[in-house]
Design an enzyme around this catalytic site. Structure first.
Site, PDB file in Angstrom:
ATOM      1  N   ASP A   9      33.058  35.784  28.064  1.00 33.64           N
ATOM      2  CA  ASP A   9      33.616  36.758  29.003  1.00 33.64           C
ATOM      3  C   ASP A   9      34.045  35.951  30.226  1.00 33.64           C
ATOM      4  O   ASP A   9      33.210  35.460  30.990  1.00 33.64           O
ATOM      5  CB  ASP A   9      32.515  37.782  29.370  1.00 33.64           C
ATOM      6  N   LYS A  70      41.068  34.616  38.085  1.00 36.96           N
ATOM      7  CA  LYS A  70      41.557  35.531  37.041  1.00 36.96           C
ATOM      8  C   LYS A  70      42.698  36.410  37.560  1.00 36.96           C
ATOM      9  O   LYS A  70      43.606  36.763  36.814  1.00 36.96           O
ATOM     10  CB  LYS A  70      40.387  36.394  36.575  1.00 36.96           C
ATOM     11  N   GLU A 147      38.325  43.685  26.891  1.00 34.73           N
ATOM     12  CA  GLU A 147      36.956  43.820  27.402  1.00 34.73           C
ATOM     13  C   GLU A 147      36.310  45.159  26.996  1.00 34.73           C
ATOM     14  O   GLU A 147      35.168  45.157  26.525  1.00 34.73           O
ATOM     15  CB  GLU A 147      36.951  43.640  28.925  1.00 34.73           C
ATOM     16  N   ASP A 169      34.033  50.464  33.762  1.00 36.29           N
ATOM     17  CA  ASP A 169      33.743  49.066  34.114  1.00 36.29           C
ATOM     18  C   ASP A 169      33.987  48.845  35.607  1.00 36.29           C
ATOM     19  O   ASP A 169      35.127  48.753  36.059  1.00 36.29           O
ATOM     20  CB  ASP A 169      34.655  48.165  33.259  1.00 36.29           C
TER      21      ASP A 169
END
Ligand code: AMP
Length: 587
Positions: A9, A70, A147, A169
């Site tokens: 991840d 990211k 994800e 999330d």
């Protein structure tokens, strides 16, 4: 032996690497930490720092540290670090290489292949950049999965049926919600929505601002007068307080020597309550719920079509998140698998499947029961002294400790009795009482003297319950041994009693027909409520005028007579009359 494939991840705030081997999932750790901060930096000697050391240096040398790379994936911009500049892929590759090395140390073999997760909304260019980062790190990306798909896989593998799941999330800097359809082995993201600039960092910021306002009001010091180092310490303290408030009703925030005024050091000492904090973050949670509805609309579904909610991201440990989702959907979201790690777990499971391993559900140590205590509150709109207050909810991973605050009921109250229950019924008396203790010698003072009750369930299933008077620190506790397994017996007893009562056997209060003892649980509840009301009325006697008191005495007599005769209608009428007077007196 087939070649090992790890699951990664690669997160905005933290990254993790996991592996599934011989039917067992391992999240690989370094120095006891499974979360590797997604930070890359160069120290004073131009030596490379990755993870925790880079995050620590960010406080002091932000210009020598890169975080949240990211967010830049797929962009052409270069990021400067020391004297050089790097593409986002290269910086991500440094993090991946670190994870690869951790896996190799753990597995004692070389690792060349990985499954990497990406946000569902990542474009082709962003996905391609992630693949390139893998290449640079010496990792062949055998598959990239979304994800939310990974999170759903962690919870759903091993189930055969089809389900509609909402994956919520909430991380440090981003929020994503996805509607996921699970059909046998196929897990598909049907719709999603999110906000790339909403997360735990915003919550920290609110607390930081609250602290700065406090420093200004208390010490007359403005934000501009605080050094970057002092500000960084305040930010850290704010995040720590936020995390404390996930399990406790209050957080103490203290930092020494934040500044100096006329040679006198300025220290911070501030208490923040969960209630104050929840008020600060409510607009953010509202925003996430709006996004949830947009995602549902995108999937042409409504809340009632969703069968399960899966929590992902460290910020979903915030109780307000769980409470608001429960209110919205009418059932509890699932969070038993560490919300920071369930995406990496899913990636490792996917990797194992590709490698030909048979993958079943992830096992976690969770409590199968809810534990809590009771308090005077309202039940069915009536005052009731035994309303169940859950502290540790079932399906919570253990070990766990949770605290809540309660208030004494009247002035100069000298003692409180704490009963510990296991069960889920809002009426505590319908749950199983598993322990009881008294705290005596409380300080004299007005009602609502704060008592903090903490339930801690350790890894051996022993439940430790502590009650502490907040202002004096006076405390008492009990330990209930073998809590989890013991309750299976208790539950059996409870079930036996319940069934026996259906057959009118075994329980004195049910056997004795035509006595004054209430028959059904509704009647028992009514009796307890009525007694509580009578007690409350009697406490008010000293402050009411004679006419009111006479009326109250008459109604109390009516209640007692009705109770003795088990006359529900008469009791309800008298209870209503007495409630009205009390309401009038109190307002
Ligand atoms: P993630 O991006 O999923 O790694 O989540 C990181 C965020 O989760 C950070 O803002 C953390 O402060 C937050 N977080 C971690 N633990 C807790 C906790 N116990 N309660 C509330 N937020 C937390």
């Amino acid at each position: 032996m087939s070649e090992v494939i790890v699951g990664i991840d690669l997160g905005t705030t933290n990254s993790e690497v996991a592996v599934w081997q011989n039917g067992k999932l391992t999240i690989i750790s370094e120095n006891d930490s499974k979360l590797i901060p997604s930070f890359v930096g160069l120290d004073n000697n131009n030596a490379l720092l990755v993870g925790e050391p880079a995050k620590n240096q960010y406080m002091v040398y932000p210009e020598r540290t890169i975080k949240s790379v990211k967010r830049k994936m797929g962009e052409d911009d270069k990021l400067s670090l020391g004297e050089n500049s790097y593409s986002p892929q290269e910086i991500s590759a440094i993090i991946l290489k670190k994870l690869k090395k951790m896996a190799e140390n753990h597995l004692n073999c070389e690792v060349h292949k990985a499954v990497i997760t990406v946000p569902a909304y990542f474009s082709d260019i962003q996905r391609q950049a992630t693949r390139e980062a893998g290449d640079i790190a010496g990792l062949e990306v055998v598959k990239m999965i979304n994800e939310p798909t990974a999170a759903a896989l962690t919870y759903e593998s091993g189930h055969q049926d089809s389900r509609r799941i909402l994956v919520y999330d909430l991380g440090g800097g981003t929020f994503d919600v996805s509607v996921v359809q699970v059909e046998d082995d196929i897990i598909e993201v049907v719709a999603g929505h999110g906000n790339n600039h909403l997360g735990g960092d915003d919550f920290d910021h609110k607390i930081t601002q609250h602290i700065i306002t406090h420093l200004h009001e208390e010490h007359g010091i403005s934000e501009a007068e605080l050094s970057p180092g002092a500000l960084a310490r305040i930010e850290r303290a704010a995040e720590a307080a936020k995390q404390t408030l996930s399990d406790n009703p209050f957080a103490e925030i203290s930092e020494e020597y934040l500044a100096e005024r006329d040679g006198v050091p300025i220290n911070l000492s501030l208490e923040l309550s969960r209630m104050e904090y929840e008020e600060m973050i409510t607009p953010f949670i509202d925003e996430t719920l709006e996004a949830v509805h947009i995602a549902l609309k995108g999937a042409k579904l409504t809340a009632s079509d969703i069968e399960e909610i899966v929590l992902v991201g460290g910020s979903t440990r915030t109780p307000l998140v769980k409470n608001r989702l429960t209110e919205e959907f009418g059932f509890h979201p699932r969070g038993e698998i560490n919300p920071d790690l369930c995406v990496a777990s899913g990636a490792a499971m996917q990797a194992a499947m590709i490698g030909g391993e048979k993958v079943s559900a992830v096992l976690v140590d969770i409590t199968p029961y809810t534990f809590g205590t009771s308090a005077f509150s309202e039940l069915d709109g009536m005052p009731y002294p035994h309303v169940f207050v859950p502290l540790i909810e079932k399906n919570t991973p253990i070990p766990v400790a949770k605290s809540e605050v309660f208030g004494t009921m009247y002035d100069d109250q000298e003692a409180v009795e704490v009963t510990v229950y296991q069960g889920e019924n809002i009426d505590a008396l319908q749950n199983i009482s598993i322990g009881k203790f008294r705290v005596e010698g409380l300080s004299k003072g007005p009602a609502n003297n704060k008592i903090i009750i903490t339930c801690e369930l350790d890894k051996d299933g022993i439940l430790h319950v502590t009650a502490k008077e907040k202002n004096s620190g006076l405390q008492r506790n009990i330990s209930i041994n073998n809590a989890i397994s013991r309750f299976e017996e208790n539950e059996l007893d409870h079930a036996k009693n319940k069934i026996a009562s259906l057959f009118n056997e075994g329980r004195e209060d049910i056997e004795e027909e035509n006595t004054a003892t209430p028959k059904s649980s509704t009647e028992r509840k009514m009796h307890v409520q009525a007694k509580a009301l009578v007690e409350k009325a009697e406490r008010l006697f000293d402050d009411v005028d004679p006419d009111d008191r006479e009326e109250m005495v008459n109604l109390i007599e009516e209640i007692n007579d009705a109770m003795a005769a088990n006359n529900s209608d008469a009791m309800a009428e008298a209870v209503e009359g007495l409630s009205e007077i009390i309401y009038y007196l109190e307002s």
